[in-house]
Scaffold this active site. Structure first.
Site, PDB file in Angstrom:
ATOM      1  N   ASP A 496       0.858  -1.180   0.000  1.00 14.35           N
ATOM      2  CA  ASP A 496       0.000   0.000   0.000  1.00 14.35           C
ATOM      3  C   ASP A 496       0.896   1.231   0.000  1.00 14.35           C
ATOM      4  O   ASP A 496       2.047   1.175   0.435  1.00 14.35           O
ATOM      5  CB  ASP A 496      -0.910  -0.014   1.228  1.00 14.35           C
ATOM      6  CG  ASP A 496      -1.886   1.144   1.219  1.00 14.35           C
ATOM      7  OD1 ASP A 496      -2.241   1.601   0.124  1.00 14.35           O
ATOM      8  OD2 ASP A 496      -2.266   1.602   2.306  1.00 14.35           O
ATOM      9  N   ASP A1760      -1.135  -0.689   6.245  1.00 17.72           N
ATOM     10  CA  ASP A1760      -1.121  -0.005   7.531  1.00 17.72           C
ATOM     11  C   ASP A1760      -2.171  -0.538   8.484  1.00 17.72           C
ATOM     12  O   ASP A1760      -2.369   0.009   9.558  1.00 17.72           O
ATOM     13  CB  ASP A1760      -1.321   1.497   7.337  1.00 17.72           C
ATOM     14  CG  ASP A1760      -2.587   1.807   6.557  1.00 17.72           C
ATOM     15  OD1 ASP A1760      -3.276   0.857   6.162  1.00 17.72           O
ATOM     16  OD2 ASP A1760      -2.883   2.986   6.336  1.00 17.72           O
ATOM     17  N   ASP A1764      -6.751  -1.942   4.606  1.00 22.42           N
ATOM     18  CA  ASP A1764      -6.273  -3.099   3.856  1.00 22.42           C
ATOM     19  C   ASP A1764      -6.565  -4.406   4.571  1.00 22.42           C
ATOM     20  O   ASP A1764      -5.858  -5.398   4.361  1.00 22.42           O
ATOM     21  CB  ASP A1764      -4.765  -2.963   3.619  1.00 22.42           C
ATOM     22  CG  ASP A1764      -4.399  -1.654   2.978  1.00 22.42           C
ATOM     23  OD1 ASP A1764      -5.105  -1.244   2.058  1.00 22.42           O
ATOM     24  OD2 ASP A1764      -3.418  -1.024   3.402  1.00 22.42           O
TER      25      ASP A1764
END
Length: 1956
Positions: A496, A1760, A1764
């Site tokens: 990410d 994080d 996600d």
């Protein structure tokens, strides 16, 4: 659900639910010690170990058995201890109880939270942990859900809305009177007179005081009270319904009223709650008892569904009869189905923590009103979300690793080995005639030696050690231990962006707003540090002077000054002081409260008008619940201040005011007597004649609307802007205090409208005035603000309000909590949050010396020009009424803010206009608004500001197109390419009457918005991110970025961190855009854009390239386009924007010496279309705002190229919307069609190209192209075989029946089969070439093009259409009737530069030069490969194959005989560039490569068939047509035809000398380009043709004939390979010109394989052409003379001559991976490195797709831990970078350190664990096998090992080695080699079995050597006698001890060292 606030009442129901759902607690029962011990003992491996110890004890190995039992018991005790400890820890963590205030039995009392059941109502308190899943019924709360979701940002939860109450009071006012009046209105207002008596009964019923049970959400929220009935009462039914209300007989039949439309806001109570877990719907039973909260509850019983009757008192019989059916209908309407995402807004999950409470409502219980928030229990225990997570953790399906399964299989192999050893032992003993009971024990002993019971556990030892090492060293916790071995096999890592590759801390660096002068354009980037006071002052002064609606209203000052009670003596102000007067008035409008208090005495001494009795009241407005404070309007004695100013100002400020202006200047820019401060004496605006203004007004008039000597239409002759009296001013010499109160009435109007209050909150900041009235002006004050937010608040008030309100922040313990980005945005405004019970107020913080201008609601009856703003020291405040939370799916959030600005201040002042017409319209609107608001007070006349914040793409979709700036995409691309994070803010204003806050839908709020501005944030890269990415890539791990951010921002970050290599030449972006198809249905289309890499271009070309989206054409040749200087002189230079914009010529000179097409470009018409304006470039209005995507923006340069586009004109006439206009942009060369994607890849090294996909493109590819596969290598051969032998139809059926998912292009496979067999075939090149052809076919079948697009490129007929400018309409009408035909092409040569340009009437504009070519395509398939793709049996296909064969045969065998060139190898091109400098070329290799490339590539050459007659002489004369039109200015050179108008040709060519031959024909209707003399060619090839004819006569009987005839039966002809001579060097051109004519018209072809492959039976689909083939007859191919063969000139010829740049030692050979089947979706999936605008679900789909790739890839995800979660759980390993350990619930690994080094540490430890496990496994297995073989040998000689020997071997030697082997530390760096992940792999099996063979070999050698030694004596009989003796073993020890100690220990240590 709302009506359950009374709580449960039935005790039986409560007990039943306790039994059904259990207690409200996650209580886990821990197992006892005995049960745990039993579980350990029942382990099959432990049972086997106990069996082995029994066998050893029977074999007299007592000491060894005891030692093994001791070690085993210690390990079991330690394991039991850890298990009990973990169980207690888990129980204490999950077990949670707390006291809860629950509402049952009409009362509230405190119980334990474990006793809650679904349906209970309990009170939610601050700082409590929610015990169960709860729905909020009232108020709102802020929750922390980091335990469940990993989301560290607080979540705001609101109450569940009640959809039944769809009507609210239009004024949003709700009376707090008796409930009796509310219910009486329901019936009395809409009932007839006949119902008065009956309503009296209702009144008596409602008059009772026992109302405590009515409390519910309907009563809690003051906005939810019952309202009026919509429909009238039906009197007819009431009259017919004759009921006796005094009758006590309950069995009497009652009539029902069917037409009674009761209020929609009726509420239904229910006590029985059912929850459907599958669909997440809350369903309630007993909904019919809906009105019990409105009536006396004591007299109402429950509804009996079995009997369909109600038990009620006689008193209420009428009411229930009327409402029975309506209640049932309403209850069904109120059953709302909520999706999981929607219900999350209102649900509090068990285990989450309450941070703060808001909107606490008053609830009446037991005649007491209390502020409480209520929640409804819907799930308890393990049914809750937390319970499910705990269930999954504790009782998850244990995924057995492949290693464990492989170890079990390997145990089977060891068992087989042990049985084989047992058979050997039995054979030996039986052969020695030993029949004793001890044989069975020996066999069992061998089995225990061969099968190590601890073998499977060795694979978990490395896991536990790696996990403990990660926890201690790197603070990385692991939730799934078995994932550590998988981490060692990761070869793909997905990242990410935000918070992972970049820092969490953002920086708010600036804003971009709309330009005030031009609202259709965005202003430049405004950096926060650049907002200084200097620019503010200028803009402020301009507004005060020029803007008659300015906030500092001159009229307001003038009127106040007139109303001052002045003295009789009035001092005049001279002309010298007239300018200073205005300046002094402005400077004296101070708001410094400190000055006012400090100098109060001085001011009061000089104050007049004492008899006015003006109190010290405020001059403020009530703005958004803000508190009122005092403010003064102070006026000073002008003359007194002037005199003091002259004396006391210092040297630097003596002649200046405000630091910049001279003494007598007004605003620093005017001369003494100038008007408006900027212009000469009698001039205004500096540009017009002496007494004229703007060139539009009469001599003495100003602005065209005012009297002769008036200024701005409202001032007297001698007045200046309402501020100064030129000759006299009626003021005295002292300061006047003017206190204005809203309630005080003066003679002059005190309330005015402020039209421009939205634009500026002007704050005149000035410094202190001393007691002597001297000014102190520090120079630094004018340089910067004390607070940066002042600039935005003053100049951009709406943006300031959006920054302060549009967020989801909350305040907990006086600390603002929320998203980091929103905290930065909010802190910038210098505001604070004030959260009360029912309000959420944003208020500006207090400042010492700063006051604000605020607007008040004025008198609406006064015109807009009579406006007024009050000086107020109140700080701004806003009230947030409703918030829609951010959703990643929607990519936006929005708020509704309450404001008190007047309705006339619609921000559409920003629309602009200072015109009086607009102002008059505003006044009219205001009057209309006043009429609508007659019933309302002025103080309550509010409007709502709706602000929406989100991604720029989404906001653009939601905004009105007219409110989107023209350069929206340009500005967005500019800053996203620099890596900025950009948010868009929009707004709209809604009147309070037009919105229902309770039931307003999000779709209404977030629609028809007005764009407000961009917010620019920087997100710095983490320092170690590039190093980590480089480390992973060098270790064989592919790195991919998947983010929800903008595409260009993602590319910038990917370049910066190394995911996209800096050496990449270009980046191809795939996106999906909506396309309008037939019937106006929107479809999705996949488009590709080419984005050049700046770092690569700068490094190679050493030039500065503008980092913009560029097309393949990028920039046109700056010198020449059409042979003359179109771009060479200035297109945008002197004459376009200069003098002659619409003049005669573009550049002041004629292009090509004369006018293009005989007319002026900007004159009357171009091709019949008027382009006098920019909007009419294409003949119709074209707005660039209607471009479908941001990448489709087209510049004026590109638009000029398409002005002659006939296709566009025809299409544009159908529909002028952007939907059809988008087809123009879809064919721009920066818009790479999907079928052209591989054309780019095929000519480049695949490592130099990166693909970037958006989320929409990813999903599109997955759906459309997932099932299409490339064929296997062997399948290609089979298909080629079928193609050569069978017919076309059969082949098609075979392929379709073979595999429907496989799609083959059988025409090209044979060529690739040849290339596959080459020695150094590059797999990458081959893969791209195959892919290219497959994509062509797939796209063609998936997207059916329009007929005119396909017909344009079909070889149908030639219709040469001319264009006469005088008859445009006639020509257009003819063109509509005819299909798109082939147009005459004009070729024009530029002698100064070797360029050639084809100017076609239709679409093709080709620019060729030495170094590059530009091809502008306006169609999907502009080249002739469309024919090859669409119609396999077309004429073009056969002709191409024929030419291929002829060219290859005759050029190689005939022409080379006459060639004198030396054979030189073709040199390699050092760099891929478009400069093709070639030395002497080997002719044979050149022609061979040319013909070979032509067979399969996209190359298209020009072929012309010309006559082969002796009379055919091409003179240097002009060529004219039979029917021709030429212009006087037409120019014809010697080698080409050039005419400015189009040429009509009827297939006849005339010579100027009237030489005509009927056989002479030019089959292609275009001019022929010949260089050199054609006579030499004819003589040269005549000999070749004669020789060929002789060969034909000899072989005429046995050959097939290839015949090419024309319609006009021309007998002779040649095919000329027409290649441009100007695109190469001279040596190349001369070589090519020598071999122009290839072959004669008619030849006999040999029957060879090449011919059979390409020339098989075909059926023509074209009109007028036929194909036939048979073995007996000649093959005839009939060419229609109207067929147009050529469409592109040298399309890919030069590129295919390049030598492959791939190094052969790097690229993979195809033979290594020839059996991989690759789909198109997988192909792009492997090459794509960046995925942008990915939603959470898209990320999970991406990871699942990567895991399904055929090479068994293992995918890791690093995020994080917030957005996600789904992707982290789907990946093989999920790594969460989060401070909270609890977020590891959704990921396998959690790092407490927000550092990317954790990824490397996890991969290193995973690989180390995998290697250690495999090494230990091999060591234990080999040790057991060796020990078994060793014992077998000893048994064969009637001997064995003793106890001490076993103890020494197993405990002293083996155990320490195995322990220390696992504790070996991991490497510090990632290695390039990934360890093997399977036990049953070739290296591991070879290692194990090889060691077995080696040790057996050494054992046998040692035994043979031992037996041959002299001291070795073996007497079998003696041994048998001594067996009974105890000394037998000890005598044998001197043999066995040497063997066991020396040999076996050597082997063990050797194996260990070997493995190390």
């Amino acid at each position: 659900m709302h009506l359950m606030c009374t709580g449960l009442r039935n005790e039986k129901l409560i007990n039943d639910r306790k039994i059904l759902y259990g207690e409200c607690n996650l209580n886990i029962k821990s197992d006892s010690f005995i049960i745990l011990l039993f579980k350990e003992i029942m382990n099959p491996f432990f049972i086997f170990q106990i069996f082995a110890m029994i066998v050893w004890s029977l074999d007299n190995y007592i000491e060894y058995t005891i030692s093994i039992l001791f070690i085993t018991s210690i390990s079991i005790i330690l394991e039991l201890k850890n298990t009990i400890k973990n169980q207690k820890k888990i129980k204490n963590m999950l077990n949670y109880t707390c006291p809860i205030n629950v509402y049952r039995y009409n009362t509230s009392y405190i119980i334990s939270s474990s006793e809650l059941v679904p349906g209970d109502i309990y009170e939610i308190k601050n700082n409590m942990t929610i015990p169960c899943d709860t729905i909020i019924l009232s108020g709102s709360v802020t929750m922390s859900e980091h335990m469940l979701t990993g989301e560290s940002v607080p979540i705001h939860k609101e109450r569940l809305p009640f959809e039944g109450n769809a009507i609210i009071n239009k004024n949003n006012k709700y009376d707090s009177n008796d409930e009796k009046d509310d219910y009486l209105r329901i019936y009395n207002n809409h009932a007839s007179i006949n119902m008065i008596k009956r309503n009296h009964l209702i009144e008596e019923t409602l008059g009772k005081k026992d109302r405590e049970y009515k409390s519910n959400t309907h009563d809690l929220c003051s906005m939810n009270k019952l309202c009026y009935i919509n429909n009238t009462y039906d009197d007819v039914h009431m009259k017919n319904n004759k009921m006796d209300y005094n009758n006590n007989n309950n069995n009497k039949k009652k009539k029902k009223i069917n037409n009674l439309n009761f209020v929609k806001g009726t509420y239904i109570n229910s006590n029985d709650l059912l929850y459907d877990d599958k669909i997440g719907v809350n369903i309630f039973e007993d909904d019919v008892n809906n009105m019990k909260h409105k009536f006396n509850q004591r007299n109402i019983n429950y509804y009996n569904k079995d009997t369909n009757n109600l038990e009620y008192n006689n008193k209420h019989r009428y009411i229930y009869d009327c409402l029975l059916k309506k209640v049932e209908a309403i209850s069904q309407k109120n059953k709302i189905i909520y999706s999981n995402e929607d219900i999350n807004k209102y649900m509090l999950y068990g285990g989450t923590y309450v941070l703060s409470l808001y909107n606490i409502n008053k609830i009446k219980y037991n005649n007491k009103e209390e502020n409480r928030i209520l929640g409804l229990v819907i799930k308890t225990g393990f049914i809750t979300t937390k319970g499910k997570i705990v269930n999954n953790i504790l009782y998850h399906k244990k995924k057995e690793l492949n290693l464990i399964n492989d170890s079990y299989k390997f145990l089977i192999i060891l068992i087989i080995y042990a049985l084989f050893s047992v058979f050997i032992l039995l054979y030996i003993t039986l052969s020695n005639n030993e029949y004793t009971n001890h044989i069975i024990i020996k066999c069992l002993d061998i089995i225990t030696d061969a099968i190590p019971p601890a073998l499977p556990t060795t694979l978990t030892v490395g896991i536990s050690i790696a996990i403990s090492r990660l926890k201690k060293k790197f603070s990385i916790s692991c939730l799934c231990p078995h994932k550590i071995n998988i981490a060692g096999q990761i070869n793909t890592m997905v990242f990410d962006k935000t918070g992972t590759l970049t820092e969490n801390n953002l920086q708010f660096i600036g804003i971009i707003t709309q330009n005030k002068k031009n609202k259709n354009m965005l202003s430049d980037f405004i950096h926060i540090k650049e907002m200084n006071t200097e620019s503010y002052i200028h803009s402020k002064d301009d507004n005060m002077i020029h803007n008659k609606n300015s906030i500092i209203s001159e009229y307001y000052i003038k009127d106040n000054m007139k109303n001052l009670h002045t003295s009789s003596k009035k001092k005049s102000i001279t002309k010298e002081r007239s300018n200073f007067l205005v300046q002094t008035i402005k400077s004296c409008l101070l708001k410094d409260h400190y000055i006012k208090e400090k100098k109060k005495e001085y001011y009061t001494n000089n104050t007049y008008c004492n008899d006015l009795h003006i109190n010290d009241s405020t001059c403020s407005s009530y703005l958004l619940n803000s508190e009122t404070k005092d403010a003064y309007c102070e006026y000073y004695n002008i003359d007194h201040l002037c005199d003091i100013n002259k004396k006391n100002m210092d040297i630097n400020s003596k002649n200046e005011l405000m630091g910049k202006y001279s003494k007598n200047e007004l605003m620093g820019k005017t001369i003494k007597n100038e008007l408006m401060g900027k212009y000469s004496k009698n001039e205004l605006m500096g540009k017009y004649s002496k007494n004229e203004l703007m060139g539009k007004y009469s001599k003495n008039e100003l602005m065209g609307k005012y009297s002769k000597n008036e200024l701005m239409g409202k001032y007297s002759k001698n007045e200046l802007m309402g501020k100064t009296i030129k000759n006299q001013v009626g003021v005295d010499t002292n300061i006047y205090h003017m206190n204005c109160d809203n309630d005080y009435n003066y003679d002059y109007p005190c309330d005015y409208n402020c039209n421009n209050c939205n634009d500026t909150y002007h704050r005149l900041e000035y410094h202190n005035i001393n007691k002597d009235n001297s000014f102190n002006i520090p120079p630094e004050k004018n340089k910067s603000y004390n607070n940066i937010s002042e600039h935005i608040k003053i100049n951009y008030p709406l943006l300031f309000e959006a920054l302060a309100c549009c967020h989801t922040l909350s305040k907990v313990n006086n600390k603002i909590m929320g998203d980091v980005l929103e905290i930065l945005m909010f802190n910038f405004t210098n505001c604070d949050m004030l959260i009360n019970n029912n309000s959420f107020i944003i208020k500006e913080k207090k400042k010492n010396c700063s006051y604000d201008f605020q607007k008040i609601d004025g008198d609406k009856n006064i015109g807009a020009n009579d406006e007024r703003c009050h000086l107020n020291n109140n700080l701004v405040s806003y009230n947030i009424l409703k918030r829609f939370e951010f959703q990643s799916r929607l990519q936006r959030m929005s708020v509704i803010v309450k404001s008190t600005y007047g309705n006339n201040n619609d921000d559409n002042n920003d629309d602009d206009n200072n015109n009086d017409d607009d102002n008059n319209d505003d006044n009219n609107n205001d009057d209309n608004n006043n009429d609508d608001n007659n019933d309302d007070n002025n103080n309550n006349n509010y409007y709502y500001n709706i602000f929406c914040k989100g991604s720029p793409e989404k906001i653009k979709e939601l905004c009105l197109k007219s409110k989107i700036p023209n350069n929206y995409d340009e500005i967005l691309n500019k800053y996203t390419k620099q890596g900025m994070r950009i948010l868009s803010i929009s707004y709209k204003r809604v009147k309070s009457k037009n919105i229902n806050l309770l039931n307003v839908k999000r779709s209404f709020v977030e629609s028809n918005l007005h764009f407000l501005g961009f917010l620019i944030f920087t997100n710095n890269m983490k320092k170690n991110a590039p190093d980590i990415i480089h480390n992973l890539q060098t270790s064989g791990c592919q790195c991919i970025m998947s983010t929800g951010d903008n595409v260009l921002t993602s590319i910038h970050v990917a370049k910066k961190c190394g995911i996209i290599n800096s050496n990449v030449e270009s980046i191809i972006i795939g996106d999906v855009i909506p396309v309008v198809g037939k019937n106006n249905k929107q479809k999705k289309k996949l488009v590709w854009y080419n984005h050049k890499n700046d770092t690569y271009l700068k490094g190679h070309d050493k030039t500065c390239i503008d980092n913009e989206f560029t097309s393949i054409q990028s920039q046109m040749n700056s010198d020449n386009i059409c042979g003359d200087n179109i771009c060479g002189d200035n297109i945008y230079g002197d004459n376009i924007c200069g003098d002659n914009i619409y003049g005669d010529n573009i550049n002041g000179d004629n292009i090509n010496g004369d006018n293009i097409y005989g007319d002026n470009i900007n004159g009357d018409n171009i091709n019949g279309d008027n382009i006098n304006t920019y909007d009419n470039i294409y003949g119709d209005n074209y707005n660039l705002d209607y471009c479908p995507t941001e990448y489709h923006k087209c510049t004026y340069n590109n638009s000029i190229l398409y002005r002659n586009n006939f296709l566009y004109k025809k299409e544009n006439k159908k529909d002028k919307n952007y939907k059809n206009i988008s087809t123009l942009y879809e064919h721009r060369t920066n818009d790479i069609q999907f079928d052209k994607l591989c054309d780019i890849l095929i000519n480049k090294d695949p490592r130099n190209v990166n693909i970037v996909l958006t989320g929409k493109a990813f999903i599109f590819l997955k759906k459309k192209f997932y099932s299409f596969h490339l064929p296997y290598y062997e399948e290609c051969k089979n298909i080629v075989h079928y193609i050569m032998k069978k017919k076309h139809k059969k082949i098609k059926n075979i392929i379709n029946n073979h595999n429907s998912n496989l799609y083959y292009h059988y025409n090209i496979i044979d060529t690739f089969v040849k290339r596959m067999n080459k020695e150094y075939m590059c797999f990458n090149k081959l893969l791209y070439k195959i892919q290219q052809k497959l994509l062509y076919n797939l796209i063609h079948n998936l997207y059916k093009k329009k007929k005119y697009m396909n017909n344009y490129y079909d070889i149908d007929e030639v219709h040469l259409i001319g264009n006469n400018n005088n008859n445009n309409n006639k020509n257009n009408s003819k063109e509509k009737k005819l299909p798109l035909k082939n147009k005459m092409k004009h070729i024009r040569k530029n002698e100064s530069n070797d360029n050639i340009t084809f100017n076609t009437y239709t679409s093709n504009n080709i620019h060729l030069s030495k170094y590059k070519y530009v091809h502008h395509k306006n169609y999907y398939y502009p080249d002739s490969c469309t024919n090859l793709r669409k119609k396999k049996n077309s004429l073009f296909y056969n002709l191409k194959k024929y030419i291929y064969y002829e060219k290859k045969k005759y050029l190689q065998h005939c022409l080379l005989k006459h060639d004198n060139y030396k054979k030189v190898e073709l040199p390699r091109i050092k760099d891929i560039n478009y400069s093709y400098q070639m030395e002497s070329i080997k002719t044979r290799n050149f022609i061979h490569s040319l013909s070979e490339q032509f067979a399969f590539s996209n190359l298209i050459l020009s072929f012309y068939i010309i006559k082969n007659d002796d009379n055919n002489v091409y003179n240097k004369n002009y060529i004219y047509n039979k029917n021709y039109i030429y212009n006087k200015n037409s120019i014809c050179n010697k080698n080409y035809i050039c005419n400015k108008n189009y040429i009509y040709n009827k297939n006849n060519i005339y010579n100027k000398n009237n030489i005509y031959n009927k056989k002479n024909i030019l089959t292609h209707a275009k001019s022929v380009l010949l260089s050199g003399s054609s006579k030499k060619f004819l003589k040269f090839f005549s000999n070749i043709i004669r020789r060929h004819k002789l060969k034909e006569k000899k072989n005429k009987k046995n050959i097939k004939r290839y015949k090419m005839n024309h319609v006009n039966n021309t007998s002779k002809g040649h095919i000329i390979l027409n290649m441009c001579t100007h695109g190469f060097k001279k040596d190349y051109s001369s070589l090519k010109n020598k071999y122009r004519i290839v072959n004669n018209k008619r030849y006999m072809l040999k029957n060879d394989n090449v011919y059979d492959r390409h020339m098989y039976n075909l059926t023509d689909m074209y009109r007028g052409t036929q194909y036939g083939c048979s073995k007996k007859k000649n093959k005839n191919i009939y060419m229609n003379n109207n067929n147009n063969i050529l469409k592109n000139k040298i399309n890919r010829f030069l590129e295919h001559l390049l030598v492959d740049k791939c190094k052969r030692n790097i690229c993979h050979k195809y033979t290594d991976i020839k059996n991989i089947k690759l789909s198109i979706y997988e192909y792009i999936l492997r090459t794509c490195t960046v995925y942008a605008r990915m939603k959470p679900k898209d990320k999970s789909d991406l990871i699942l797709s990567l895991k399904k790739l055929p090479n068994n890839s293992y995918v890791g995800m690093c995020g994080d831990g917030a957005n996600d979660c789904l992707a982290l759980s789907c990946a093989d390993i999920g790594i969460s970078l989060c401070n909270n350990n609890e977020s590891s619930i959704c990921s396998s690994f959690t790092s407490n350190k927000l550092c990317l080094h954790s990824i490397v540490h996890i991969l290193i430890e995973g690989r180390a664990s995998l290697v250690n496990s495999f090494q230990l496994f091999k060591f234990i297995s080999l040790y057991s096998i060796m020990q078994c073989s060793q014992v077998l040998i000893l048994y064969s000689i009637s001997n064995k090992l003793t106890d001490n020997q076993y103890i020494f071997i197993d405990i002293v030697t083996i155990l320490p080695l195995s322990i220390f082997m696992c504790w070996t530390s991991a490497s510090e760096k990632l290695s390039k080699n990934i360890p093997i992940g399977k036990l049953f792999s070739f290296p591991i099996l070879i290692s194990i079995y090889g060691q077995i063979i080696i040790q057996l070999f050494f054992v046998m050698i040692s035994l043979v050597v031992l037996m041959n030694l002299s001291f070795y004596k073996y007497d079998k009989n003696k041994v048998m006698k001594e067996k009974s003796d105890d000394t037998y073993l000890y005598k044998a020890q001197k043999y066995t001890l040497i063997y066991s100690l020396l040999f076996s220990k050597f082997v063990y240590v050797y194996i260990f060292k070997y493995k190390e």
